[in-house]
Design a protein around this motif. Structure first.
Motif, mmCIF file in Angstrom:
data_model
loop_
_atom_site.group_PDB
_atom_site.id
_atom_site.type_symbol
_atom_site.label_atom_id
_atom_site.label_comp_id
_atom_site.label_asym_id
_atom_site.label_seq_id
_atom_site.Cartn_x
_atom_site.Cartn_y
_atom_site.Cartn_z
ATOM 1 N N ARG A 240 0.826 -1.216 0.000
ATOM 2 C CA ARG A 240 0.000 0.000 0.000
ATOM 3 C C ARG A 240 0.860 1.266 0.000
ATOM 4 O O ARG A 240 0.603 2.216 -0.750
ATOM 5 N N VAL A 241 1.869 1.288 0.862
ATOM 6 C CA VAL A 241 2.725 2.478 0.940
ATOM 7 C C VAL A 241 3.458 2.686 -0.381
ATOM 8 O O VAL A 241 3.613 3.827 -0.846
ATOM 9 N N LEU A 242 3.910 1.603 -1.001
ATOM 10 C CA LEU A 242 4.616 1.702 -2.281
ATOM 11 C C LEU A 242 3.798 2.466 -3.299
ATOM 12 O O LEU A 242 4.300 3.403 -3.958
ATOM 13 N N TYR A 243 2.526 2.109 -3.436
ATOM 14 C CA TYR A 243 1.705 2.752 -4.458
ATOM 15 C C TYR A 243 1.128 4.082 -3.999
ATOM 16 O O TYR A 243 0.824 4.945 -4.819
ATOM 17 N N TRP A 244 0.984 4.282 -2.701
ATOM 18 C CA TRP A 244 0.604 5.612 -2.205
ATOM 19 C C TRP A 244 1.685 6.631 -2.553
ATOM 20 O O TRP A 244 1.390 7.738 -3.025
ATOM 21 N N ILE A 245 2.923 6.266 -2.293
ATOM 22 C CA ILE A 245 4.015 7.202 -2.585
ATOM 23 C C ILE A 245 4.165 7.389 -4.094
ATOM 24 O O ILE A 245 4.441 8.506 -4.568
ATOM 25 N N SER A 406 -6.105 -7.977 1.198
ATOM 26 C CA SER A 406 -5.959 -7.307 -0.093
ATOM 27 C C SER A 406 -6.364 -8.248 -1.220
ATOM 28 O O SER A 406 -6.005 -9.432 -1.224
ATOM 29 N N HIS A 407 -7.076 -7.704 -2.178
ATOM 30 C CA HIS A 407 -7.472 -8.472 -3.360
ATOM 31 C C HIS A 407 -6.290 -8.709 -4.281
ATOM 32 O O HIS A 407 -6.256 -9.692 -5.017
ATOM 33 N N ASP A 408 -5.308 -7.791 -4.241
ATOM 34 C CA ASP A 408 -4.187 -7.848 -5.175
ATOM 35 C C ASP A 408 -2.874 -8.072 -4.434
ATOM 36 O O ASP A 408 -2.760 -7.817 -3.238
ATOM 37 N N ARG A 417 -4.234 -1.034 -11.254
ATOM 38 C CA ARG A 417 -4.314 0.427 -11.260
ATOM 39 C C ARG A 417 -4.380 0.975 -12.682
ATOM 40 O O ARG A 417 -4.773 2.114 -12.893
ATOM 41 N N ARG A 418 -3.959 0.161 -13.647
ATOM 42 C CA ARG A 418 -4.096 0.528 -15.065
ATOM 43 C C ARG A 418 -5.358 -0.054 -15.685
ATOM 44 O O ARG A 418 -5.552 0.022 -16.892
ATOM 45 N N GLY A 419 -6.208 -0.670 -14.881
ATOM 46 C CA GLY A 419 -7.427 -1.270 -15.389
ATOM 47 C C GLY A 419 -7.255 -2.659 -15.952
ATOM 48 O O GLY A 419 -8.103 -3.141 -16.700
ATOM 49 N N ILE A 420 -6.156 -3.353 -15.581
ATOM 50 C CA ILE A 420 -5.866 -4.680 -16.118
ATOM 51 C C ILE A 420 -6.006 -5.712 -15.003
ATOM 52 O O ILE A 420 -5.371 -5.598 -13.963
ATOM 53 N N ASP A 421 -6.847 -6.710 -15.228
ATOM 54 C CA ASP A 421 -7.025 -7.806 -14.289
ATOM 55 C C ASP A 421 -6.560 -9.086 -14.971
ATOM 56 O O ASP A 421 -7.198 -9.566 -15.909
ATOM 57 N N LEU A 422 -5.439 -9.630 -14.505
ATOM 58 C CA LEU A 422 -4.878 -10.818 -15.148
ATOM 59 C C LEU A 422 -5.766 -12.039 -14.990
ATOM 60 O O LEU A 422 -5.621 -13.009 -15.740
ATOM 61 N N ARG A 423 -6.666 -12.015 -14.007
ATOM 62 C CA ARG A 423 -7.528 -13.166 -13.799
ATOM 63 C C ARG A 423 -8.759 -13.155 -14.687
ATOM 64 O O ARG A 423 -9.541 -14.088 -14.697
#
Length: 567
Positions: A240-245, A406-408, A417-423
């Motif tokens: 979470r912190v990685l993508y928040w920053i 977390s789902h991811d 976050r780019r709208g891509i779901d590999l599943r």
């Protein structure tokens, strides 16, 4: 199978070259073989700067790798593994060949100049790009091309960490996401070949040389289980912190992307000045922590510092992996946990190093939810079979905790976050096998960003699209102008309406010529007007137009109108 061996050999040689580049650039920028263990000493190349050289080093490094990535391979930015996962899942294994060289140079420069990231992400991307390039030259079918990409990842991990089994399971569990006899055999061949080359260059010893650890009391299993749950929470927190920053850096930066690593490098340099143990990968610090070399407070400081430094390195546009930082974070957490347990129940807790080792695997499992890979790679990195039972227990609980929270994972969240779901499976039929560049049409004439609004409304009136792309003075696509937005602006404020289209331009989902149509249709379904702009692989210049009609024609095998050159 022959190609798998060739890919493994290439990944092994690439790993040797990559580690040499990291060592060379680290010595060049810091004057030490690994500055994380240098105790904040000065760089002998510039002794007059004292310890303050760490403020300058990331800036200089950013000035070198920033333009390199921005000009030649934008996908080399970041931690690399998500791009490989996407290439395998939705792009038929296609990776640009220049990624091999650009990723190696950019990541080595980033790590060597102080970037607090790992080297496994880059070597996975380097090996995978090599496998993709070789497969496309040999014109193998799509399924075999995907397999060669996974073979490159397996070989890279195996050679870098002297971990042939871990390389195989990393490729199967994270890159392919499936197990089969053919895939396992090919990955093993690639991994073994790369390991032979790696051992010839680096020696046949465990990556982390640690004394043997033992479970001395049955009650320790309860302590290890609790550590697994805590490490799972910390792994998700790191994600979470990685993508928040990263979001904060995206929001704050308004300059050219090639300059972003250098500008952000100043902030990273200040972190390194305060905590020089964050410089580079940090394996010497990790090793010292497993031996009980730090007090509890400093271990927790190192944990928080690593999360911040790694997140900042990725956020400013740095290039490097997140696997090694997750091991580092887990080692600090485990060592602190073991030290606290030793103070509270000294007769039961046991050796601090055992908790550090288990914490490493558990934190990675919590962030990546790849428990098989976590167990195998920790065993091979350390050679510690005596601790395998608590290691397995903690890793499974950490992975379960991560899934509850977390789902991811740390890898799939970047794509979501780019709208891509590999599943999400590709639609059946022709749509799932086509690429955007094969079905796109000619783009409408774009509007310059400084076009007056009234002139733009006339262009929209004459256009049958209902929307028009907007470009800046350099021809970069900024988004779209819709007829609805113009009409609303004129109706709401007919006297004081915006005079330029730049005031009304709307961002659009990024669709490139190298994107699979099955992925692009998700964005197309919500698009206003008749379609969306298609950009070049660099994600900047308009080269075509993807329409709803074009996607429907692709399902029936019809050939679209070939795109015309855009002025």
């Amino acid at each position: 199978m022959v190609l798998a061996v060739v890919v493994g050999a290439g990944a092994g040689l690439g790993s040797v070259a990559f580690r040499w580049l990291i060592t060379t650039f680290t010595h060049l920028f810091s004057g030490h073989a690994d500055y994380a263990s240098a105790g904040g000493r000065a760089n002998p190349h510039v002794p007059w700067l004292g310890p303050f050289f760490v403020v300058v080093a990331p800036v200089v490094g950013g000035l070198l790798y920033g333009p390199l990535v921005d000009r030649f391979a934008k996908e080399a930015r970041g931690h690399g593994v998500p791009e490989v996962m996407l290439a395998v899942a939705q792009r038929g294994g296609r990776i640009n060949p220049q990624v091999c060289v650009v990723k190696a140079l950019a990541s080595a420069l980033c790590i060597g100049s102080g970037g607090s990231v790992g080297r496994e992400g880059p070597i996975v991307q380097i090996g995978s790009a090599l496998g993709s390039t070789l497969g496309r030259v040999a014109k193998v079918p799509t399924e075999q091309l995907r397999l060669l990409v996974a073979c490159g990842a397996a070989g890279g991990i195996a050679a870098t960490f002297n971990a042939p089994l871990a390389g195989v399971f990393f490729a199967m569990e994270l890159i392919l996401g499936t197990f089969s006899a053919e895939a396992f055999a090919a990955a093993v061949l690639s991994s073994v070949t790369a390991s032979v080359i790696g051992r010839a260059a680096f020696g046949n010893t465990a990556f982390l040389a640690l004394p043997p650890f033992h479970v001395q009391h049955v009650a320790q299993y309860g302590l290890f289980a609790l550590l697994g749950v805590v490490a799972g929470v910390v792994g998700v927190g790191f994600t979470r912190v990685l993508y928040w920053i990263e979001d904060a850096c995206d929001w704050a930066w308004r300059g050219p992307e090639w300059l972003r690593p250098a500008a952000g490098g100043l902030l990273l340099g200040l972190v390194l000045l305060a905590l020089p143990e964050m410089y580079g990968v940090g394996y010497p610090v990790l090793h010292k922590a497993t031996q009980g070399g730090y007090v509890i407070g400093f271990l927790l400081l190192l944990l928080v510092g690593k999360i911040l430094a790694t997140s900042l390195t990725i956020g400013i546009g740095g290039s490097g992996g997140v696997f090694a930082p997750s091991l580092f974070i887990g080692a600090m957490l485990g060592a602190a946990y073991g030290a606290i347990a030793g103070h509270l129940i000294p007769s039961t807790a046991g050796n601090v190093g055992a908790y550090a080792l288990v914490g490493m695997g558990a934190a990675f499992a919590g962030a990546s939810r790849a428990p098989i890979t976590a167990v195998v790679i920790l065993f091979e990195l350390t050679g510690q079979y005596t601790i395998i039972l608590p290691l397995m227990l903690a890793i499974v609980l950490a992975a379960a905790t991560g899934r509850l929270l977390s789902h991811d994972t740390i890898y799939t969240l970047k794509l979501r976050r780019r709208g891509i779901d590999l599943r999400t499976p590709a639609p059946p039929g022709h749509l799932g096998t086509k690429w955007v560049d094969t079905v796109m049409e000619a783009a409408p004439q774009p509007l310059p960003v400084d076009t007056e609004l009234l002139a733009a409304s006339d262009e929209l009136t004459r256009s049958h699209h209902g929307v028009l792309p907007v470009v800046d003075a350099h021809g970069r696509c900024l988004g779209m102008l819709t007829a609805r937005a113009v009409a609303k602006a004129l109706a709401d404020d007919p006297d004081g309406q915006p005079l330029r289209v730049g005031d009304l331009v709307q961002p659009v989902p990024v669709i490139t010529t190298q994107m699979q149509l099955a992925t692009a249709v998700h964005a197309l379904a919500a698009a206003p007007g008749t379609g969306l702009p298609v950009l070049d692989p660099g994600k900047e210049h308009l080269v075509g137009w993807l329409t709803h009609q074009g996607a429907l024609r692709a399902m029936h095998g019809a050939v679209p109108t070939p795109p015309a050159a855009v002025a």
